[in-house]
Design a protein around this motif. Structure first.
Motif, short mmCIF file in Angstrom:
data_model
loop_
_atom_site.label_atom_id
_atom_site.label_comp_id
_atom_site.label_asym_id
_atom_site.label_seq_id
_atom_site.Cartn_x
_atom_site.Cartn_y
_atom_site.Cartn_z
N UNK A 186 10.39 -14.79 -64.08
CA UNK A 186 10.08 -15.33 -62.74
C UNK A 186 9.19 -14.42 -61.91
N UNK A 187 8.76 -13.30 -62.48
CA UNK A 187 8.08 -12.29 -61.65
C UNK A 187 6.86 -12.82 -60.93
N UNK A 188 6.05 -13.64 -61.60
CA UNK A 188 4.82 -14.10 -60.98
C UNK A 188 4.97 -15.47 -60.33
N UNK A 189 6.20 -15.98 -60.27
CA UNK A 189 6.50 -17.24 -59.57
C UNK A 189 6.34 -17.00 -58.07
N UNK A 190 5.51 -17.80 -57.44
CA UNK A 190 5.23 -17.52 -56.01
C UNK A 190 6.44 -17.78 -55.11
N UNK A 191 7.44 -18.46 -55.65
CA UNK A 191 8.66 -18.66 -54.86
C UNK A 191 9.70 -17.57 -55.10
N UNK A 192 9.35 -16.60 -55.90
CA UNK A 192 10.30 -15.53 -56.24
C UNK A 192 9.76 -14.19 -55.76
N UNK A 193 10.48 -13.52 -54.86
CA UNK A 193 10.02 -12.18 -54.47
C UNK A 193 10.15 -11.19 -55.63
#
Lengths: 348, 348
Positions: free
Chosen positions: B102-109
């Motif tokens: 999820x690191x590059x998911x824009x909804x995930x800090x």
């Protein structure tokens, strides 16, 4: 020189890591040798070494040792070169010196034959062999410089312990055994023999090769910076270096970042230049995990290059991964190649 | 959450290299734990692990495992996180995920608490823990970015095998024994478990960490490039990376080259900023051979920086040598610190 053009060759430091490699490589090259004289410190004098099925006795290196010597290959440390290289020259020998003693002397050519062979002819009796980490980098950079121009070089090295001599190999091996046996590691030599502190190299990385200079750089880093500019005839080229010693026995690797002068280049443009480069072998195919490593490059003559990549954020920036045997092309082979070019070109 | 603010914590991947380190570090931190649940694949389920003198049994991770869990720390690989993290969130847990899922998911800090703690509060149930090699670099870059501006980052890494898990440690140890016994080294895992070819890591350097991408970069290199920009809130900052696996068990080192925006800085200016930086320890004195190494940084919490040097040819260029334990600050500790900030700031 003998009538058949064969030369009398002396190897100074014949029992050291580089000297041993020089003798081994001389057996397989075409240097026309009339007589081979093996020289060392008094401590190692008397040892027997076999060369082309002949048993030779190592003699103590003295000024008179160079009488009738045509080419003297020095790898016995800077202080020996400073003392004895002028004596050899005085007696008519041409010296190829593999220490840092004369490299930055403006009267001494500093040569990687594939890069700046013609500099040899301006010698005044001494030709310097560059530092191992410099040789493999400039062998790669020179063809790129010619094709595209270079405006910046930033290198981080991954260097083997054999650059610090046979004793360093033994220290790495001993520490490795100690670590695996859960014993405390004894560090008595690396990072630098004469320095105050010693740290284990086994399963470690030491960001110090050779002694620190006043400016906070190590001498190894300054060698890479200054020697590269001299060999590439590029005093204004910015070169930045970080040198790191690793638990490898043989072969140095280098992560080299360059800015070229030309816009719009592709990886293929660099590949095409590197494929044709003398003494360079391209090993670069991510799809088949093809890239050089220190183990794959060991005991080979070439400089191997892989991981050629274009910077994703900078049109003129490229990465190279450069690997070569530090005792072969990085030392012994380059020294012998200089001697060969001296003879071939009649520059003795 | 229990009435005393203590939380129920699940560790997913409890028997892996990072999971083990999370449990070890949790024993020495102040995270108020009501119940600790250890989860793994079915293969490792049933193992007993001691935590604070209590014997806990590892259970197979299933969606229902996260009932009543407040914080779930995931370190069991990307596919497990993709499958089970949403299930944990659905059941009311906040997930701190230590995989690349999820690191590059824009909804995930994507968070290193010393760098961008406030990003945590925008979470939607999942907070990502960055890649080990990214964490230690941005921890050093952030204070320099704030003080002087950054216009370019070029990094070459020196990474330990433990980043590839406990099996990789065993492979390094086995190959090392084989090499010392003059046996052929068997390579079955590194550089990447699922990849086609395997090469020995003992006494070698492999310029491949994780699989190659279409663009010729490895996934590890792309992680460093993309994650650094996200964490530093600097999408336009040029970041270039070369990642290399080495025969080290623990701790990554990095040779980081930066261009700052400000003119005329001295080494002392960088030292002063780094000395005050949270989570960073400066170890830099060439006169006394003081610099961090992977062995000296192992099992420590901080990011260590040394070999700070100004480029001799470029007024805005500086070198840093950054070392940190890849399993501690690079993984387990940073994960736990995110959980601690979640609780302290009431951001659960």
């Amino acid at each position: 020189m003998a009538e058949n053009n064969a030369v009398n060759v002396a190897v100074v430091g014949a029992t050291g890591a580089v000297g041993e490699k020089i003798i081994e490589i001389l057996e397989n090259r075409n240097l026309p040798i009339n007589e081979l004289k093996l020289l060392s410190s008094s401590r190692s004098a008397g040892k027997k070494i076999t060369f082309n099925n002949q048993e030779l006795t190592v003699e103590e290196a003295k000024p008179e040792s160079f009488d009738n010597v045509n080419i003297a290959l020095f790898s016995a440390g800077g202080s020996i070169s400073k003392k004895l290289a002028p004596e050899a020259v005085k007696r008519g020998a041409v010296v190829v010196d593999n220490t840092s003693a004369y490299r930055m002397d403006e009267n001494v050519p500093l040569v990687v034959p594939e890069v700046n062979e013609s500099d040899i002819q301006s010698h005044n009796g001494i030709i310097a062999n560059p530092n191992c980490s410099t040789i493999q980098m400039v062998a790669t950079l020179k063809p790129l410089q010619e094709a595209f121009g270079l405006s910046r070089v930033i290198v981080s090295t991954y260097q083997a312990v054999s650059g610090a001599g046979n004793e360093a190999n033994k220290e790495l091996e001993e520490q490795t055994r100690q670590f695996l046996n859960n014993e405390e590691m004894t560090a008595e030599l690396l990072p630098v023999k004469g320095d105050e502190k010693h740290f284990p190299i086994a399963f470690n990385a030491l960001p110090q090769i050779d002694v620190f200079q006043e400016n906070g750089y190590t001498f190894e880093e300054m060698k890479m910076i200054n020697e590269s500019k001299k060999i590439l005839h590029a005093q204004d080229l910015p070169v930045a270096a970080t040198c790191v010693r690793l638990p490898l026995f043989t072969s140095h690797a280098e992560s080299v970042y360059i800015d070229v002068e030309k816009n719009g280049l592709k990886i293929e443009d660099l590949w095409n230049v590197l494929k044709k480069a003398d003494g360079v072998t391209l090993q670069d195919d991510p799809a088949t995990q093809t890239y050089p490593t220190p183990l794959s490059a060991s005991n080979k003559s070439d400089v191997f290059v892989g991981r050629v990549r274009k910077d994703l954020d900078n049109d003129k920036g490229f990465h190279l991964w450069v690997v070569s045997d530090n005792l072969v092309k990085g030392a012994a082979l380059n020294t012998i190649q200089i001697a060969e070019r001296l003879i071939e070109n009649k520059w003795l």
